[in-house]
Scaffold this motif. Structure first.
Motif, PDB file in Angstrom:
ATOM      1  N   LEU A 142       0.821  -1.205   0.000  1.00  0.00           N
ATOM      2  CA  LEU A 142       0.000   0.000   0.000  1.00  0.00           C
ATOM      3  C   LEU A 142       0.856   1.256   0.000  1.00  0.00           C
ATOM      4  O   LEU A 142       0.496   2.270  -0.635  1.00  0.00           O
ATOM      5  N   ALA A 143       1.976   1.233   0.692  1.00  0.00           N
ATOM      6  CA  ALA A 143       2.879   2.389   0.684  1.00  0.00           C
ATOM      7  C   ALA A 143       3.337   2.694  -0.734  1.00  0.00           C
ATOM      8  O   ALA A 143       3.380   3.863  -1.158  1.00  0.00           O
ATOM      9  N   LEU A 144       3.657   1.654  -1.496  1.00  0.00           N
ATOM     10  CA  LEU A 144       4.093   1.837  -2.884  1.00  0.00           C
ATOM     11  C   LEU A 144       2.961   2.394  -3.745  1.00  0.00           C
ATOM     12  O   LEU A 144       3.157   3.329  -4.536  1.00  0.00           O
ATOM     13  N   ALA A 145       1.745   1.841  -3.595  1.00  0.00           N
ATOM     14  CA  ALA A 145       0.614   2.298  -4.397  1.00  0.00           C
ATOM     15  C   ALA A 145       0.263   3.752  -4.094  1.00  0.00           C
ATOM     16  O   ALA A 145       0.011   4.555  -5.010  1.00  0.00           O
ATOM     17  N   LEU A 146       0.257   4.125  -2.836  1.00  0.00           N
ATOM     18  CA  LEU A 146      -0.109   5.491  -2.465  1.00  0.00           C
ATOM     19  C   LEU A 146       0.955   6.490  -2.900  1.00  0.00           C
ATOM     20  O   LEU A 146       0.636   7.616  -3.293  1.00  0.00           O
ATOM     21  N   HIS A 147       2.210   6.089  -2.850  1.00  0.00           N
ATOM     22  CA  HIS A 147       3.272   6.977  -3.336  1.00  0.00           C
ATOM     23  C   HIS A 147       3.065   7.290  -4.816  1.00  0.00           C
ATOM     24  O   HIS A 147       3.325   8.409  -5.272  1.00  0.00           O
TER      25      HIS A 147
END
Length: 423
Positions: free
Chosen positions: A202-207
């Motif tokens: 999720l951190a990657l997607a939101l970035h």
């Protein structure tokens, strides 16, 4: 798909997901959020906050593995909630000062590290420290709520907040189901280690998706930012009232959910982790209330929604009293309680954000401190009371807290600011 300043979208040309820039009463740009991005907010918020609740159906197992006595098992939940409360005051307001996208991604990565500590803990002290850190960093959920509210046009803000909160509600309630199922299949540690992988994804997607800050940061330092959060409480009566309601409704919410695993796992029911967690699926109906309450708020029906929600909260404790005799009674009580709590919670958030949109993170963070305090108090009080007086006393406590919330609302309704009492 990646949102950028000015309401343009990078990659692809699907008009249905193109954010549109609209004017706001404050004169700052606002995005007509694509539904897919709003859903990502909801999924991320629900996943982050689920980590706070994973331990609830696992309390008996954690107590056995780490030699924690039944009377103090509530400390596992309470420390997590206290960590959450500290994060709400010291971390969430940063969303008004720094780039929210960077803040969200950094919090998620640190949250993954804290989850790793919990999932690999070998002594009680390390487990409890990890739980507190998980709570501290899981407040990224509230940064996401404030960010979504800031991007939404005013006429749709209640709907957007309601949809994101639906994801948060679903995460809270399904946390118990997922936790119980994974614990039965692969042990309780698998719950937290699985969450590590999902949190990093999720951190990657939101970035990739979230827009960077496109307005100047306030001209204040961190200390001034924290002091201004306290100043908002002094200046805004509506914020104080709605924060007190949050404390009470989530104390009632936590009174149920922090303790219900204890009678369900004991004879004569002796339910498994999976069966106990399955009641989270029943309570997920609260997500429906979150979306509906957001729409009602947009129509100016906030007071009516609050009153009905609090009345239902009081009524929910009657069937819950018979939970040890009837799982159907427990299911009915859980549905009514969760519908009531989430209807009031979404209404609260939608109302307070309109007070000062430029201070959205501070408003939401300050309000949610009371949510966390209420949750912590409900957890420690209910588990301690259950140990000495049983399930009936726990339900009496929950009903008393709920009645107090209804009386607070009724006693202050006529003195509520006109902007919050359109109905």
């Amino acid at each position: 798909m990646k949102l950028i300043s000015g309401g343009r979208r990078v990659a692809g040309n699907d008009e249905s997901t193109t954010p549109r820039t609209t004017g706001t009463k404050e004169g700052t740009p606002s995005f007509a959020l694509p539904r897919g991005v709003t859903l990502l907010f909801a999924i991320a918020g629900g996943t982050a906050v689920a980590n706070v609740y994973f331990a609830q159906p696992l309390l008996v197992t954690l107590g056995r593995d780490f030699a924690i006595s039944p009377a103090t098992l509530g400390a596992v939940v309470t420390l997590t909630q206290l960590g959450y409360g500290l994060g709400l005051f010291f971390i969430v307001p940063l969303g008004d000062l720094v780039d929210r996208r960077r803040l969200i991604v950094m919090q998620l990565l640190l949250l993954a590290a804290a989850l790793t500590v919990v999932g690999t803990a070998t002594i009680a002290a390390l487990l409890l420290a990890g739980m507190a850190a998980v709570g501290l960093l899981a407040v990224v959920t509230q940064t996401l709520v404030a960010f979504a509210a800031s991007l939404a046009p005013p006429a749709q803000r209640g709907r957007v907040v309601g949809l994101v909160t639906s994801g948060v509600v679903t995460g809270i309630l399904l946390a118990r189901t997922v936790s119980g199922l994974l614990a039965d299949l692969a042990g309780w540690r698998s719950v937290y280690l699985t969450s590590v992988a999902l949190t990093c994804a999720l951190a990657l997607a939101l970035h990739h998706v979230l827009p960077p800050r496109d307005t100047a940061a306030p001209s204040m330092n961190y200390g001034q930012l924290l002091r201004s959060t306290l100043t908002l409480f002094a200046q805004e009566r509506l914020l104080r009232l709605r924060a007190l309601l949050a404390l009470l409704i989530f104390a009632a919410f936590s009174t149920l959910w922090s303790c219900v695993a204890l009678p369900l796992s004991a004879p004569p029911l002796s339910l498994s982790h999976t069966a106990i967690g399955a009641f989270g699926l029943v309570g997920a109906a609260g997500a429906l209330a979150a979306t509906a309450a957001g729409r009602l708020n947009d129509r100016g029906l906030s007071q009516r929604t609050t009153g009905i929600g609090l009345a239902l909260l009081v009524a929910s404790w009657l069937p819950l009293t018979f939970a040890r005799q009837s799982l159907w009674a427990l299911a009915v009580g859980v549905i009514v309680l969760d519908l009531a709590v989430q209807a009031v919670h979404v209404t609260n958030q939608s109302l307070i954000y309109t007070l000062r949109p430029d201070a959205g993170s501070r408003l939401i963070g300050g309000y949610m401190v009371f949510y966390s305090l209420g949750s912590a108090l409900g957890a420690i009080a209910s588990t301690a009371l259950y140990a000495v007086a049983g399930w009936g006393a726990v339900c009496a406590l929950g009903a008393a807290i709920s009645c107090l919330a209804l009386l607070l609302w009724a006693g202050t309704r006529r003195r509520t600011p006109a902007s919050a009492a359109a109905d």
